[in-house]
Design a protein around this motif. Sequence first.
Motif, PDB file in Angstrom:
ATOM      1  N   ASN A   1       0.861  -1.175   0.000  1.00  0.00           N
ATOM      2  CA  ASN A   1       0.000   0.000   0.000  1.00  0.00           C
ATOM      3  C   ASN A   1       0.898   1.227   0.000  1.00  0.00           C
ATOM      4  OD1 ASN A   1      -2.001   1.949   0.512  1.00  0.00           O
ATOM      5  ND2 ASN A   1      -1.881   1.617   2.721  1.00  0.00           N
ATOM      6  N   VAL A   2       0.878   2.002  -1.098  1.00  0.00           N
ATOM      7  CA  VAL A   2       1.856   3.070  -1.312  1.00  0.00           C
ATOM      8  C   VAL A   2       1.182   4.444  -1.287  1.00  0.00           C
ATOM      9  CG1 VAL A   2       3.697   3.944  -2.807  1.00  0.00           C
ATOM     10  CG2 VAL A   2       3.177   1.486  -2.769  1.00  0.00           C
ATOM     11  N   TYR A   3       1.786   5.365  -0.538  1.00  0.00           N
ATOM     12  CA  TYR A   3       1.370   6.765  -0.567  1.00  0.00           C
ATOM     13  C   TYR A   3       2.363   7.558  -1.403  1.00  0.00           C
ATOM     14  CZ  TYR A   3      -2.477   6.939   2.847  1.00  0.00           C
ATOM     15  OH  TYR A   3      -3.685   6.813   3.476  1.00  0.00           O
ATOM     16  N   ASP A   4       1.873   8.105  -2.505  1.00  0.00           N
ATOM     17  CA  ASP A   4       2.667   8.954  -3.376  1.00  0.00           C
ATOM     18  C   ASP A   4       2.176  10.395  -3.190  1.00  0.00           C
ATOM     19  OD1 ASP A   4       4.678   8.498  -5.767  1.00  0.00           O
ATOM     20  OD2 ASP A   4       3.242   9.953  -6.527  1.00  0.00           O
ATOM     21  N   PHE A   5       2.488  11.273  -4.133  1.00  0.00           N
ATOM     22  CA  PHE A   5       2.101  12.684  -4.033  1.00  0.00           C
ATOM     23  C   PHE A   5       0.599  12.852  -3.811  1.00  0.00           C
ATOM     24  CE2 PHE A   5       0.179  16.149  -6.470  1.00  0.00           C
ATOM     25  CZ  PHE A   5       0.717  17.261  -5.831  1.00  0.00           C
ATOM     26  N   VAL A   6      -0.222  12.223  -4.656  1.00  0.00           N
ATOM     27  CA  VAL A   6      -1.661  12.440  -4.589  1.00  0.00           C
ATOM     28  C   VAL A   6      -2.242  11.896  -3.292  1.00  0.00           C
ATOM     29  CG1 VAL A   6      -3.881  11.967  -5.674  1.00  0.00           C
ATOM     30  CG2 VAL A   6      -1.896  12.463  -7.094  1.00  0.00           C
ATOM     31  N   GLU A   7      -1.805  10.714  -2.851  1.00  0.00           N
ATOM     32  CA  GLU A   7      -2.316  10.143  -1.613  1.00  0.00           C
ATOM     33  C   GLU A   7      -1.940  11.009  -0.408  1.00  0.00           C
ATOM     34  OE1 GLU A   7      -2.227   7.127  -4.691  1.00  0.00           O
ATOM     35  OE2 GLU A   7      -0.634   8.405  -3.907  1.00  0.00           O
ATOM     36  N   ASN A   8      -0.725  11.541  -0.417  1.00  0.00           N
ATOM     37  CA  ASN A   8      -0.325  12.431   0.669  1.00  0.00           C
ATOM     38  C   ASN A   8      -1.213  13.672   0.708  1.00  0.00           C
ATOM     39  OD1 ASN A   8       2.094  11.618   2.344  1.00  0.00           O
ATOM     40  ND2 ASN A   8       2.892  11.181   0.311  1.00  0.00           N
ATOM     41  N   PHE A   9      -1.596  14.171  -0.472  1.00  0.00           N
ATOM     42  CA  PHE A   9      -2.506  15.319  -0.513  1.00  0.00           C
ATOM     43  C   PHE A   9      -3.910  14.927  -0.053  1.00  0.00           C
ATOM     44  CE2 PHE A   9      -5.910  17.347  -3.026  1.00  0.00           C
ATOM     45  CZ  PHE A   9      -5.888  18.594  -2.405  1.00  0.00           C
TER      46      PHE A   9
ATOM     47  N   PHE B   1      -5.071  12.486   1.824  1.00  0.00           N
ATOM     48  CA  PHE B   1      -5.297  11.981   3.174  1.00  0.00           C
ATOM     49  C   PHE B   1      -4.482  12.687   4.262  1.00  0.00           C
ATOM     50  CE2 PHE B   1      -5.733   8.256   0.221  1.00  0.00           C
ATOM     51  CZ  PHE B   1      -7.127   8.253   0.204  1.00  0.00           C
ATOM     52  N   LEU B   2      -3.420  13.397   3.866  1.00  0.00           N
ATOM     53  CA  LEU B   2      -2.526  13.954   4.884  1.00  0.00           C
ATOM     54  C   LEU B   2      -2.129  15.406   4.622  1.00  0.00           C
ATOM     55  CD1 LEU B   2      -0.113  10.865   5.236  1.00  0.00           C
ATOM     56  CD2 LEU B   2      -1.895  11.565   6.863  1.00  0.00           C
ATOM     57  N   ALA B   3      -2.888  16.113   3.798  1.00  0.00           N
ATOM     58  CA  ALA B   3      -2.502  17.482   3.445  1.00  0.00           C
ATOM     59  C   ALA B   3      -2.395  18.374   4.682  1.00  0.00           C
ATOM     60  CB  ALA B   3      -3.495  18.078   2.452  1.00  0.00           C
ATOM     61  N   HIS B   4      -3.351  18.255   5.581  1.00  0.00           N
ATOM     62  CA  HIS B   4      -3.339  19.091   6.787  1.00  0.00           C
ATOM     63  C   HIS B   4      -2.108  18.798   7.638  1.00  0.00           C
ATOM     64  CE1 HIS B   4      -4.840  21.346  10.240  1.00  0.00           C
ATOM     65  NE2 HIS B   4      -4.578  20.288  10.994  1.00  0.00           N
ATOM     66  N   GLU B   5      -1.802  17.511   7.821  1.00  0.00           N
ATOM     67  CA  GLU B   5      -0.647  17.134   8.643  1.00  0.00           C
ATOM     68  C   GLU B   5       0.662  17.619   8.026  1.00  0.00           C
ATOM     69  OE1 GLU B   5      -3.153  15.295   7.821  1.00  0.00           O
ATOM     70  OE2 GLU B   5      -3.911  14.149   9.531  1.00  0.00           O
ATOM     71  N   TRP B   6       0.781  17.459   6.696  1.00  0.00           N
ATOM     72  CA  TRP B   6       1.999  17.911   6.026  1.00  0.00           C
ATOM     73  C   TRP B   6       2.151  19.427   6.108  1.00  0.00           C
ATOM     74  CZ3 TRP B   6       6.131  15.438   5.255  1.00  0.00           C
ATOM     75  CH2 TRP B   6       6.153  14.102   4.876  1.00  0.00           C
TER      76      TRP B   6
ATOM     77  N   PHE C   1       1.607   7.543   9.155  1.00  0.00           N
ATOM     78  CA  PHE C   1       1.903   6.423   8.254  1.00  0.00           C
ATOM     79  C   PHE C   1       1.798   5.060   8.912  1.00  0.00           C
ATOM     80  CE2 PHE C   1       4.358  10.017   6.359  1.00  0.00           C
ATOM     81  CZ  PHE C   1       3.682  10.066   5.156  1.00  0.00           C
ATOM     82  N   GLU C   2       1.091   4.963  10.039  1.00  0.00           N
ATOM     83  CA  GLU C   2       1.034   3.689  10.746  1.00  0.00           C
ATOM     84  C   GLU C   2       0.334   2.599   9.929  1.00  0.00           C
ATOM     85  OE1 GLU C   2      -1.079   4.146  14.369  1.00  0.00           O
ATOM     86  OE2 GLU C   2      -2.797   5.171  13.470  1.00  0.00           O
ATOM     87  N   ASN C   3      -0.563   2.978   9.014  1.00  0.00           N
ATOM     88  CA  ASN C   3      -1.272   1.977   8.215  1.00  0.00           C
ATOM     89  C   ASN C   3      -0.840   1.988   6.746  1.00  0.00           C
ATOM     90  OD1 ASN C   3      -2.948   1.068  10.400  1.00  0.00           O
ATOM     91  ND2 ASN C   3      -4.123   2.965  10.185  1.00  0.00           N
ATOM     92  N   VAL C   4       0.336   2.542   6.474  1.00  0.00           N
ATOM     93  CA  VAL C   4       0.862   2.643   5.114  1.00  0.00           C
ATOM     94  C   VAL C   4       2.101   1.762   4.991  1.00  0.00           C
ATOM     95  CG1 VAL C   4       1.784   4.214   3.373  1.00  0.00           C
ATOM     96  CG2 VAL C   4      -0.024   4.999   4.923  1.00  0.00           C
ATOM     97  N   ASP C   5       2.212   1.023   3.885  1.00  0.00           N
ATOM     98  CA  ASP C   5       3.359   0.128   3.695  1.00  0.00           C
ATOM     99  C   ASP C   5       4.588   0.850   3.154  1.00  0.00           C
ATOM    100  OD1 ASP C   5       1.858  -2.110   4.493  1.00  0.00           O
ATOM    101  OD2 ASP C   5       1.146  -2.455   2.448  1.00  0.00           O
ATOM    102  N   ALA C   6       4.366   1.822   2.251  1.00  0.00           N
ATOM    103  CA  ALA C   6       5.498   2.456   1.577  1.00  0.00           C
ATOM    104  C   ALA C   6       5.144   3.884   1.179  1.00  0.00           C
ATOM    105  CB  ALA C   6       5.899   1.657   0.338  1.00  0.00           C
ATOM    106  N   VAL C   7       6.163   4.729   1.086  1.00  0.00           N
ATOM    107  CA  VAL C   7       5.979   6.102   0.617  1.00  0.00           C
ATOM    108  C   VAL C   7       6.958   6.377  -0.513  1.00  0.00           C
ATOM    109  CG1 VAL C   7       5.028   7.098   2.727  1.00  0.00           C
ATOM    110  CG2 VAL C   7       7.513   6.917   2.487  1.00  0.00           C
ATOM    111  N   THR C   8       6.490   7.137  -1.498  1.00  0.00           N
ATOM    112  CA  THR C   8       7.334   7.520  -2.625  1.00  0.00           C
ATOM    113  C   THR C   8       7.099   8.992  -2.966  1.00  0.00           C
ATOM    114  OG1 THR C   8       5.631   6.833  -4.221  1.00  0.00           O
ATOM    115  CG2 THR C   8       7.319   5.213  -3.664  1.00  0.00           C
TER     116      THR C   8
END
Length: 267
Positions: free
Chosen positions: A26-34, A36-41, A58-65
């Motif tokens: 399960n990968v979070y890239d640019f769009v996923e970070n926006f 689901f996590l835009a406020h945190e970032w 990122f506790e429920n995320v497998d990988a970030v790119t």
Amino acid sequence: MKVICAGLSKTGTKSLKAALEELGYNVYDFVENFQFLAHEWTKIIKEGGTTQDFRRMFENVDAVTDSPSCYFWDEIHKAFPKAKIIFTMREDEDTWAKSMWGQVQASNNPLLLFLFKFSPTFQRMQKWRDIFLTAMYGTCIKEHFFRPADFNMLLAKMTYRRHNAHVLQNAPKDKLLVYSVEDGWEPLCKFLEVDIPSTPFPRKNVRATLVKEFLEEHPIVSKGKREIMISFTVSAILLSYGVFRFYKSSPLTWMKEIPSYISRVWN
């Protein structure tokens, strides 16, 4: 978190994301970070963050790119010290800069510019993107309808140098794979200790095709288009009503009623 991809944009990050997803991550890239996590970032970039913040994000995320997580690879690794680090880089700085410049110019796509202007979701995305690009590179992309986009490549190349040096000098050697997507499945799967797929290694965003593919395929674009249609429909209704009232009353009377009418519509 199992895998942290520390390579900057335009080092094969989209191909690596597709490969990791094919391997079941399960990968979070640019769009996923926006999404689901835009406020945190935004909070992290403007105010700072803690190890606990990254662990919670990122506790429920497998990988970030890709950005912005690649720039914060060290902080993410402190939150997940058992995670492996994959570092992608280009053969030289000038090759990376040429590729990055091509990506910047691809963002001048008319549909994307239209979304940035009229879709609330894409307006938030553009603002969020500019916040982290400025934090990373000291500059951000400025798109234009009738001339090429602006981006300070000198500052960008300086970030590329510093970032690469930091990863190579400080990433734990027993958890680090310096990798090129040109090498395909074998070194990646060996490092991750998984079986090699029978399918060809994916190739994504070659020659900055990402924007076109994103605009054609991603669900968030459909949402942006719906927002534009709603905005234009409301505007057309307001304009039609305004024209009707103009012809039904004197211009002075009509103009006096504008504030109260707008208040009724939006409240």
